[in-house]
Design a protein around this motif. Structure first.
Motif, PDB file in Angstrom:
ATOM      1  N   LEU A   1       0.852  -1.186   0.000  1.00 10.55           N
ATOM      2  CA  LEU A   1       0.000   0.000   0.000  1.00 10.55           C
ATOM      3  C   LEU A   1       0.890   1.240   0.000  1.00 10.55           C
ATOM      4  N   VAL A   2       0.769   2.066  -1.039  1.00 14.02           N
ATOM      5  CA  VAL A   2       1.513   3.330  -1.094  1.00 14.02           C
ATOM      6  C   VAL A   2       0.503   4.455  -0.905  1.00 14.02           C
ATOM      7  N   GLY A   3       0.623   5.158   0.225  1.00 11.41           N
ATOM      8  CA  GLY A   3      -0.358   6.192   0.568  1.00 11.41           C
ATOM      9  C   GLY A   3      -1.324   5.619   1.588  1.00 11.41           C
TER      10      GLY A   3
ATOM     11  N   GLY B   1      -3.462   6.956   3.829  1.00 10.42           N
ATOM     12  CA  GLY B   1      -4.553   7.769   4.366  1.00 10.42           C
ATOM     13  C   GLY B   1      -5.814   6.934   4.483  1.00 10.42           C
ATOM     14  N   GLY B   2      -6.950   7.621   4.675  1.00 10.24           N
ATOM     15  CA  GLY B   2      -8.211   6.915   4.897  1.00 10.24           C
ATOM     16  C   GLY B   2      -8.548   5.973   3.759  1.00 10.24           C
ATOM     17  N   MET B   3      -8.418   6.444   2.526  1.00  3.87           N
ATOM     18  CA  MET B   3      -8.815   5.602   1.394  1.00  3.87           C
ATOM     19  C   MET B   3      -7.848   4.452   1.218  1.00  3.87           C
ATOM     20  N   GLY B   4      -6.552   4.727   1.395  1.00 12.85           N
ATOM     21  CA  GLY B   4      -5.558   3.672   1.238  1.00 12.85           C
ATOM     22  C   GLY B   4      -5.813   2.529   2.222  1.00 12.85           C
TER      23      GLY B   4
ATOM     24  N   LEU C   1       3.936  -1.348   3.572  1.00  8.69           N
ATOM     25  CA  LEU C   1       3.181  -0.109   3.729  1.00  8.69           C
ATOM     26  C   LEU C   1       4.141   1.043   3.489  1.00  8.69           C
ATOM     27  N   CYS C   2       3.680   2.096   2.826  1.00 15.45           N
ATOM     28  CA  CYS C   2       4.575   3.209   2.518  1.00 15.45           C
ATOM     29  C   CYS C   2       3.827   4.532   2.646  1.00 15.45           C
ATOM     30  N   ASP C   3       4.432   5.481   3.348  1.00 17.25           N
ATOM     31  CA  ASP C   3       3.874   6.832   3.401  1.00 17.25           C
ATOM     32  C   ASP C   3       4.998   7.815   3.721  1.00 17.25           C
TER      33      ASP C   3
ATOM     34  N   HIS D   1      -1.555  13.956  -7.211  1.00 22.29           N
ATOM     35  CA  HIS D   1      -0.390  14.365  -8.011  1.00 22.29           C
ATOM     36  C   HIS D   1       0.737  13.350  -7.993  1.00 22.29           C
ATOM     37  N   TRP D   2       0.588  12.288  -7.206  1.00 19.98           N
ATOM     38  CA  TRP D   2       1.590  11.218  -7.217  1.00 19.98           C
ATOM     39  C   TRP D   2       1.118   9.975  -7.969  1.00 19.98           C
ATOM     40  N   HIS D   3      -0.169   9.891  -8.299  1.00 26.18           N
ATOM     41  CA  HIS D   3      -0.699   8.646  -8.884  1.00 26.18           C
ATOM     42  C   HIS D   3       0.133   8.177 -10.078  1.00 26.18           C
TER      43      HIS D   3
ATOM     44  N   SER E   1     -12.356   3.670  -9.593  1.00 28.08           N
ATOM     45  CA  SER E   1     -13.708   4.252  -9.748  1.00 28.08           C
ATOM     46  C   SER E   1     -14.717   3.133  -9.517  1.00 28.08           C
ATOM     47  N   GLN E   2     -15.010   2.884  -8.253  1.00 29.49           N
ATOM     48  CA  GLN E   2     -15.740   1.657  -7.890  1.00 29.49           C
ATOM     49  C   GLN E   2     -17.213   1.681  -8.274  1.00 29.49           C
ATOM     50  N   GLN E   3     -17.741   2.818  -8.737  1.00 33.24           N
ATOM     51  CA  GLN E   3     -19.147   2.824  -9.187  1.00 33.24           C
ATOM     52  C   GLN E   3     -19.329   1.886 -10.391  1.00 33.24           C
TER      53      GLN E   3
ATOM     54  N   ASP F   1       8.736  17.882   1.359  1.00 30.66           N
ATOM     55  CA  ASP F   1       9.282  17.997  -0.006  1.00 30.66           C
ATOM     56  C   ASP F   1       8.840  16.800  -0.857  1.00 30.66           C
ATOM     57  N   MET F   2       8.925  15.622  -0.282  1.00 32.04           N
ATOM     58  CA  MET F   2       8.521  14.414  -1.019  1.00 32.04           C
ATOM     59  C   MET F   2       7.006  14.419  -1.247  1.00 32.04           C
ATOM     60  N   TRP F   3       6.243  14.893  -0.274  1.00 34.45           N
ATOM     61  CA  TRP F   3       4.782  14.955  -0.445  1.00 34.45           C
ATOM     62  C   TRP F   3       4.444  15.824  -1.657  1.00 34.45           C
TER      63      TRP F   3
ATOM     64  N   THR G   1      -2.445  19.637   2.839  1.00 31.75           N
ATOM     65  CA  THR G   1      -2.053  18.218   2.889  1.00 31.75           C
ATOM     66  C   THR G   1      -3.251  17.283   3.098  1.00 31.75           C
ATOM     67  N   HIS G   2      -3.136  16.390   4.075  1.00 33.95           N
ATOM     68  CA  HIS G   2      -4.067  15.266   4.180  1.00 33.95           C
ATOM     69  C   HIS G   2      -5.548  15.659   4.020  1.00 33.95           C
ATOM     70  N   VAL G   3      -6.213  14.932   3.199  1.00 34.77           N
ATOM     71  CA  VAL G   3      -7.652  15.041   2.898  1.00 34.77           C
ATOM     72  C   VAL G   3      -7.995  16.332   2.135  1.00 34.77           C
ATOM     73  N   THR G   4      -7.547  17.515   2.646  1.00 32.93           N
ATOM     74  CA  THR G   4      -7.948  18.768   1.993  1.00 32.93           C
ATOM     75  C   THR G   4      -7.040  19.137   0.812  1.00 32.93           C
ATOM     76  N   PHE G   5      -6.073  18.266   0.480  1.00 29.51           N
ATOM     77  CA  PHE G   5      -5.265  18.507  -0.733  1.00 29.51           C
ATOM     78  C   PHE G   5      -6.181  18.671  -1.944  1.00 29.51           C
ATOM     79  N   ARG G   6      -7.364  18.065  -1.934  1.00 29.22           N
ATOM     80  CA  ARG G   6      -8.255  18.032  -3.107  1.00 29.22           C
ATOM     81  C   ARG G   6      -8.921  19.378  -3.397  1.00 29.22           C
TER      82      ARG G   6
ATOM     83  N   ALA H   1     -14.651  12.102 -11.295  1.00 27.92           N
ATOM     84  CA  ALA H   1     -14.033  10.838 -11.722  1.00 27.92           C
ATOM     85  C   ALA H   1     -15.008   9.675 -11.540  1.00 27.92           C
ATOM     86  N   HIS H   2     -15.980   9.822 -10.657  1.00 29.27           N
ATOM     87  CA  HIS H   2     -17.011   8.784 -10.486  1.00 29.27           C
ATOM     88  C   HIS H   2     -18.185   9.018 -11.454  1.00 29.27           C
ATOM     89  N   HIS H   3     -18.828  10.174 -11.317  1.00 30.10           N
ATOM     90  CA  HIS H   3     -20.084  10.353 -12.061  1.00 30.10           C
ATOM     91  C   HIS H   3     -19.857  10.599 -13.559  1.00 30.10           C
TER      92      HIS H   3
HETATM   93  N1  LIG Z   1     -12.598   5.593  -4.713  1.00 35.42           N
HETATM   94  C1  LIG Z   1     -13.121   6.444  -3.858  1.00 35.42           C
HETATM   95  O1  LIG Z   1     -14.332   6.495  -3.641  1.00 35.42           O
HETATM   96  C2  LIG Z   1     -12.224   7.395  -3.112  1.00 35.42           C
HETATM   97  C3  LIG Z   1     -12.642   7.988  -1.917  1.00 35.42           C
HETATM   98  C4  LIG Z   1     -11.741   8.816  -1.238  1.00 35.42           C
HETATM   99  C5  LIG Z   1     -10.483   9.070  -1.781  1.00 35.42           C
HETATM  100  N2  LIG Z   1     -10.128   8.502  -2.970  1.00 35.42           N
HETATM  101  C6  LIG Z   1      -8.804   8.784  -3.579  1.00 35.42           C
HETATM  102  O2  LIG Z   1      -7.787   8.202  -2.787  1.00 35.42           O
HETATM  103  C7  LIG Z   1      -6.637   9.032  -2.771  1.00 35.42           C
HETATM  104  C8  LIG Z   1      -6.254   9.340  -1.318  1.00 35.42           C
HETATM  105  O3  LIG Z   1      -7.311  10.048  -0.714  1.00 35.42           O
HETATM  106  P1  LIG Z   1      -7.379  10.250   0.858  1.00 35.42           P
HETATM  107  O4  LIG Z   1      -8.653  10.937   1.148  1.00 35.42           O
HETATM  108  O5  LIG Z   1      -7.093   8.942   1.525  1.00 35.42           O
HETATM  109  O6  LIG Z   1      -6.158  11.267   1.061  1.00 35.42           O
HETATM  110  P2  LIG Z   1      -5.162  11.453   2.305  1.00 35.42           P
HETATM  111  O7  LIG Z   1      -4.557  12.786   2.160  1.00 35.42           O
HETATM  112  O8  LIG Z   1      -5.897  11.140   3.568  1.00 35.42           O
HETATM  113  O9  LIG Z   1      -4.090  10.288   2.110  1.00 35.42           O
HETATM  114  C9  LIG Z   1      -3.094  10.328   1.133  1.00 35.42           C
HETATM  115  C10 LIG Z   1      -1.823   9.752   1.754  1.00 35.42           C
HETATM  116  O10 LIG Z   1      -0.810   9.668   0.741  1.00 35.42           O
HETATM  117  C11 LIG Z   1       0.432  10.011   1.364  1.00 35.42           C
HETATM  118  N3  LIG Z   1       1.409  10.354   0.334  1.00 35.42           N
HETATM  119  C12 LIG Z   1       1.536  11.490  -0.384  1.00 35.42           C
HETATM  120  N4  LIG Z   1       2.566  11.392  -1.235  1.00 35.42           N
HETATM  121  C13 LIG Z   1       3.117  10.163  -1.055  1.00 35.42           C
HETATM  122  C14 LIG Z   1       4.203   9.470  -1.645  1.00 35.42           C
HETATM  123  N5  LIG Z   1       4.970  10.012  -2.593  1.00 35.42           N
HETATM  124  N6  LIG Z   1       4.484   8.214  -1.194  1.00 35.42           N
HETATM  125  C15 LIG Z   1       3.749   7.639  -0.210  1.00 35.42           C
HETATM  126  N7  LIG Z   1       2.699   8.257   0.380  1.00 35.42           N
HETATM  127  C16 LIG Z   1       2.376   9.496  -0.043  1.00 35.42           C
HETATM  128  C17 LIG Z   1       0.053  11.150   2.297  1.00 35.42           C
HETATM  129  O11 LIG Z   1       1.050  11.415   3.251  1.00 35.42           O
HETATM  130  C18 LIG Z   1      -1.250  10.636   2.886  1.00 35.42           C
HETATM  131  O12 LIG Z   1      -1.047   9.859   4.027  1.00 35.42           O
HETATM  132  C19 LIG Z   1      -6.990  10.274  -3.576  1.00 35.42           C
HETATM  133  O13 LIG Z   1      -6.481  10.169  -4.877  1.00 35.42           O
HETATM  134  C20 LIG Z   1      -8.499  10.271  -3.608  1.00 35.42           C
HETATM  135  O14 LIG Z   1      -9.053  10.863  -4.762  1.00 35.42           O
HETATM  136  C21 LIG Z   1     -10.950   7.641  -3.624  1.00 35.42           C
END
Ligand SMILES: NC(=O)c1ccc[n+]([C@@H]2O[C@H](COP(=O)([O-])OP(=O)(O)OC[C@H]3O[C@@H](n4cnc5c(N)ncnc54)[C@H](O)[C@@H]3O)[C@@H](O)[C@H]2O)c1
Length: 451
Positions: free
Chosen positions: A62-64, A66-69, A85-87, A128-130, A175-177, A226-228, A242-247, A262-264
């Motif tokens: 798992l790279v990233g 956060g909540g969704m990861g 696991l990587c963050d 921006h890292w995808h 895009s799980q829809q 810097d890496m973020w 940063t976290h969550v409000t990056f969007r 990206a969903h609808h």
């Molecule tokens: N499919 C869905 O319904 C759904 C729902 C919510 C979020 N998402 C997507 O999931 C992604 C994450 O969303 P989130 O709400 O969990 O965001 P978040 O900010 O909570 O988590 C993102 C994580 O990525 C980490 N990160 C950033 N750059 C990194 C790197 N180079 N290497 C490793 N870790 C790195 C951050 O530190 C953070 O912990 C987003 O692209 C979002 O659009 C999808």
């Protein structure tokens, strides 16, 4: 029927504070019996409540975190072993390590990709890292489940599609829809002419957040700012970036236009049979001015697309939903997709499908009907394809084309003008200024070739 009248009848979906809670609390579905019978014959495993490691499955990183990861990893644990696991934030990493104490932990995704015991990478970083993470993973021979929106720019998507075709790795867009029965039924009915010739599609997306001004702050210990930031412009640390409000920042996202779009908008392409091309015209504008030194991505907007067959696709923000989709005003237009044709309309959203006449849904599709790729489990479909080497339901090109529709909307609203799009060449016609927006400058060393 006017959209306001349609939406005012819609039952409230949830007023819960979190997006996750909202997803879990969808309104009762009105799927017709014939379609449910069909679905019963298809596998539909339920996600376990607790993280579970399938020791016999492929190794998953798992790279990233956060909540969704973490949600994605829980879902993937049904099929594979969470090996790494990587963050870039140790706090996030530590939170994930509580759930998977046996997984190795990393701060740099390139180190994860060196591991032989990792066959599958889940990329749930900020948008921006995808592309760079997914590119690096495929080049390292890993299959990838990459969260939506697949990319930050149209140019990134072209690179990902090319790399997927070259490496022959499996890439599923998150895009799980696509793996939701309501959305599949709506698209199959529309594609098979159930509402007659389609004239218009209306999409409502939750409005974004208009907040600020925000202050700079010292970078927290154990957070690699810097890496973020990676390929994006280097700026002083602001927690809200940063976290969550990056969007809600153009630097990292397209606001709710890409987050929910990206969903609808993906469903629009599916229902119109345009999932591997796109619209030919786009125009749009922001509806509010953002607060200086606050979130930059337009929180309210309207965009209009036209397809080669004349279908008009309107995509607008709605303040009736909070940013996470929860209901703020049950009488206002609720997020979702409404297809309107000569013989009626179908509205679909999470947990609900409605039609101008219930008979439009009730009547079974004939044996000769065009049927769509059926998946009732988005992560399960990905792991099936990791085994079979078949294309998953939301492959790289589909993820790229859906993200493109959203990026086109962002470009049109930021430029504030009408644009002509060539979906074959993937460029704007006769507009050098707009074509500059197809890619963004990548801050060194984070170019496509660096990974
Ligand atoms: N499919 C869905 O319904 C759904 C729902 C919510 C979020 N998402 C997507 O999931 C992604 C994450 O969303 P989130 O709400 O969990 O965001 P978040 O900010 O909570 O988590 C993102 C994580 O990525 C980490 N990160 C950033 N750059 C990194 C790197 N180079 N290497 C490793 N870790 C790195 C951050 O530190 C953070 O912990 C987003 O692209 C979002 O659009 C999808």
């Amino acid at each position: 029927m006017a959209p306001a009248a349609l939406f005012s009848r819609a039952p409230a979906m949830s007023s819960s504070p979190s997006r996750r809670a909202f997803f879990g609390a969808a309104a009762a579905s009105t799927l017709p019996a014939w379609f449910l019978d069909e679905c019963r014959a298809q596998p539909d495993p339920k996600a376990p409540k607790l993280p579970k490691d399938n020791k016999d499955g492929p190794g998953v990183a798992l790279v990233g975190c956060g909540g969704m990861g973490r949600g994605d990893a829980r879902s993937a644990g049904r099929f594979g072993r969470i090996a790494a696991l990587c963050d870039v934030d140790e706090k996030q990493l530590a939170a994930a390590a509580k759930d998977w104490p046996n997984a190795a932990t990393f701060r740099d995704f390139r180190k994860v990709l060196e591991r032989k015991d990792v066959e599958v990478v889940i990329c749930a970083t900020v948008d921006h890292w995808h592309t760079l993470v997914a590119l690096a993973a495929m080049r390292a021979g890993k299959d990838v489940y990459c969260e939506k929106p697949l990319t930050l720019t149209i140019d990134e998507g072209k690179r990902l599609v090319e790399a997927q075709q070259k490496t022959k790795r499996v890439l599923q867009t998150g895009s799980q829809q696509r793996s939701d029965k309501n959305f599949r039924l709506a698209c199959e009915l529309v594609l098979n002419g159930r509402i007659g010739k389609v004239k218009e599609v209306e999409v409502w997306l939750p409005a974004g957040r208009r907040e600020g001004p925000f202050k700079t702050a010292p970078v927290p210990q154990n957070f690699d700012w810097d890496m973020w930031q990676g390929p994006t412009p280097a700026v002083d640390y602001v927690p809200e970036r940063t976290h969550v409000t990056f969007r809600y920042w153009w630097d990292y996202s397209g606001g709710t236009m890409t987050d929910w779009g990206a969903h609808h908008n993906d469903i629009v392409l599916w229902g119109l049979g345009r999932e591997r091309c796109g619209p030919v015209k786009v125009s749009g504008k922001p509806l509010v001015e953002m607060i200086p030194d606050g979130f930059t991505a337009s929180s309210e907007y309207e965009v209009e697309y036209v397809y080669d067959n004349g279908v008009v696709h309107k995509c607008r923000s709605t303040k009736a939903n909070a940013w996470h989709g929860g209901v703020v005003d049950a009488k206002g237009p609720q997020h979702g997709v409404k297809f309107t044709g000569a013989d009626g309309w179908i509205f679909v959203t999470r947990g609900k499908i409605q039609a101008s006449d219930p008979e439009l849904l009730k009547k079974e599709l004939p044996a000769s009907a065009t049927r769509l790729y059926a998946s009732n489990d988005h992560m399960g479909n990905f792991f099936d394809c990791v085994k079979s080497r078949k294309l998953p339901i939301c492959d790289a090109e589909i993820g790229h084309r859906s993200a493109t529709v959203c990026h086109l909307g962002v470009i049109a609203m930021r430029l504030g003008k009408a644009l002509t799009w060539d979906p074959k060449k993937e460029e704007f016609v006769g507009d050098a200024e707009a074509n500059k927006w197809l890619a963004r400058e990548q801050r060194k060393p984070w170019t496509y070739d660096a990974v």
